[in-house]
Design an enzyme around this catalytic site. Structure first.
Site, PDB file in Angstrom:
ATOM      1  N   ASP A  99     -11.241   2.368   3.074  1.00  0.00           N
ATOM      2  CA  ASP A  99     -11.471   0.922   2.915  1.00  0.00           C
ATOM      3  C   ASP A  99     -12.943   0.632   2.613  1.00  0.00           C
ATOM      4  O   ASP A  99     -13.284  -0.469   2.183  1.00  0.00           O
ATOM      5  CB  ASP A  99     -11.084   0.183   4.208  1.00  0.00           C
ATOM      6  CG  ASP A  99      -9.792  -0.597   4.067  1.00  0.00           C
ATOM      7  OD1 ASP A  99      -9.386  -0.873   2.920  1.00  0.00           O
ATOM      8  OD2 ASP A  99      -9.193  -0.943   5.108  1.00  0.00           O
ATOM      9  N   GLN A 132      -5.081  -1.738   9.193  1.00  0.00           N
ATOM     10  CA  GLN A 132      -4.877  -3.057   8.592  1.00  0.00           C
ATOM     11  C   GLN A 132      -5.544  -4.135   9.466  1.00  0.00           C
ATOM     12  O   GLN A 132      -5.284  -4.216  10.668  1.00  0.00           O
ATOM     13  CB  GLN A 132      -3.363  -3.313   8.451  1.00  0.00           C
ATOM     14  CG  GLN A 132      -3.012  -4.596   7.738  1.00  0.00           C
ATOM     15  CD  GLN A 132      -3.486  -4.622   6.281  1.00  0.00           C
ATOM     16  OE1 GLN A 132      -3.400  -3.634   5.562  1.00  0.00           O
ATOM     17  NE2 GLN A 132      -4.022  -5.758   5.849  1.00  0.00           N
ATOM     18  N   LYS A 169       0.840  -1.205   0.000  1.00  0.00           N
ATOM     19  CA  LYS A 169       0.000   0.000   0.000  1.00  0.00           C
ATOM     20  C   LYS A 169       0.876   1.257   0.000  1.00  0.00           C
ATOM     21  O   LYS A 169       0.609   2.210  -0.729  1.00  0.00           O
ATOM     22  CB  LYS A 169      -0.960  -0.022   1.200  1.00  0.00           C
ATOM     23  CG  LYS A 169      -2.061  -1.059   1.020  1.00  0.00           C
ATOM     24  CD  LYS A 169      -2.860  -1.356   2.272  1.00  0.00           C
ATOM     25  CE  LYS A 169      -3.786  -2.544   1.986  1.00  0.00           C
ATOM     26  NZ  LYS A 169      -4.521  -3.019   3.155  1.00  0.00           N
TER      27      LYS A 169
END
Ligand code: NAD
Length: 283
Positions: A119, A96, A52
């Site tokens: 997200d 995460q 990422k």
């Protein structure tokens, strides 16, 4: 011969388009950072986080890394998220997953400001997607829609069967296929006659998390098959939920693992970050 859907190439195209867009936004004075928060040192998460950060560097947006120790308390994590919510320079916040067992994942997801929820997991983002309004879309299902569209595969009117009903893949996938006017069937671990239902699919999306589970007996001739699964086999090689060698000859198009759905997830995360930067100043 089946078309092998090239997720690596398509994700690269998207990242190149985003890179140009970031330059244009910078020229307008719009910039910002993605905050990537990792708790503990799970090796798989470490790889995802690194990818990422690399993608951010490639398209030209700043990434801020917060690597917290395993023992971090839920309150400490929530305080950091609150700080990032308040920071105007931070345009996206990504925590995460999975988190260590002592932290309530849902509480953490709910703490992220919806306008920074790149997200697409916050209940507000999920609600907006459900009623077809603008909001951040979850990256893996949104990436699959891009794979289909950019390969020229028609979705409207097709029967799409999805195996799996998780909150991050199966359920949002169904909603996005519905938005594209497919007729959608969701199947799961308690579905009866799974093979029979899958054999009716024009587009079959496998997201059940079982290596090479979907064999030729699940496929209607000419179907499009999208494989979301990622596993390492006995020889430490990557494979998906689909038995690629036996299924591919029956299909009109299929995604490989690796190089199919996987690279798209990060490309769509980058897209969400760029959209968030572009919205700067918008009410
Ligand atoms: P999950 O374990 O949360 O959900 C699996 C779903 O499959 C469940 O809804 C379950 O009911 C269903 N299922 C399990 N066994 C089944 C069976 N025998 N028959 C029918 N349905 C069954 O998994 P997830 O988070 O949705 O992920 C699924 C797979 O996709 C995993 O392999 C994961 O690693 C992979 N994944 C890949 C990406 C990517 O970027 N490529 C992103 C997310 C997940």
């Amino acid at each position: 011969m089946a078309v092998i859907i090239d997720g690596k190439k398509i994700s690269q195209q998207i990242k190149d388009e985003l890179k140009e867009r970031v330059e244009a936004l910078q020229a307008e004075g719009k910039s910002g950072a993605l905050a990537v928060v990792q708790v503990g040192s799970d090796p798989a998460s470490g790889v995802y986080v690194r990818n990422k950060k690399n993608a951010c560097a490639y398209i030209g947006i700043e990434s801020l890394a917060y690597e917290l120790k395993e023992e971090t308390t839920q309150q400490e994590l929530l305080s950091l998220i609150e700080k990032l919510n308040q920071d105007d320079h931070v345009k996206g916040i990504l925590v995460q997953l999975p988190l260590p067992a002592h932290i309530d994942e849902n509480a953490v997801i709910r703490a992220i400001a919806p306008q920074k929820d790149v997200d697409g997991f916050h209940p507000q983002s999920v609600g907006l997607m459900t009623i077809g309004q603008d909001g951040f879309l979850p990256c893996t299902p949104a990436g699959i829609i891009q794979l289909l569209k950019r390969t020229g595969i028609e979705i409207a009117g097709k029967h799409c069967v999805i195996i799996g009903r998780s909150n991050i893949v199966g359920k949002p996938m169904a909603l996005l296929m519905l938005r594209e006017h497919a007729t959608v069937t969701i199947t799961h671990s308690r579905t009866k006659n799974l093979q029979e239902i899958c054999r009716q699919a024009d587009i079959l999306i496998a997201a059940l998390g079982k290596p090479r589970f979907v064999g030729a007996e699940y496929i209607k001739e000419g179907a499009v098959v999208i494989d979301v699964g990622i596993h390492r086999n006995e020889e430490n090689k990557l494979c998906g939920d689909v038995d690629f060698e036996n299924v591919e000859p029956l299909t009109s198009a299929i995604t490989p693992v690796p190089g199919g759905v996987g690279p798209m997830t990060i490309a769509m995360l980058m897209q969400n970050c760029v959209e968030s930067i572009a919205k700067e100043g918008a009410v």
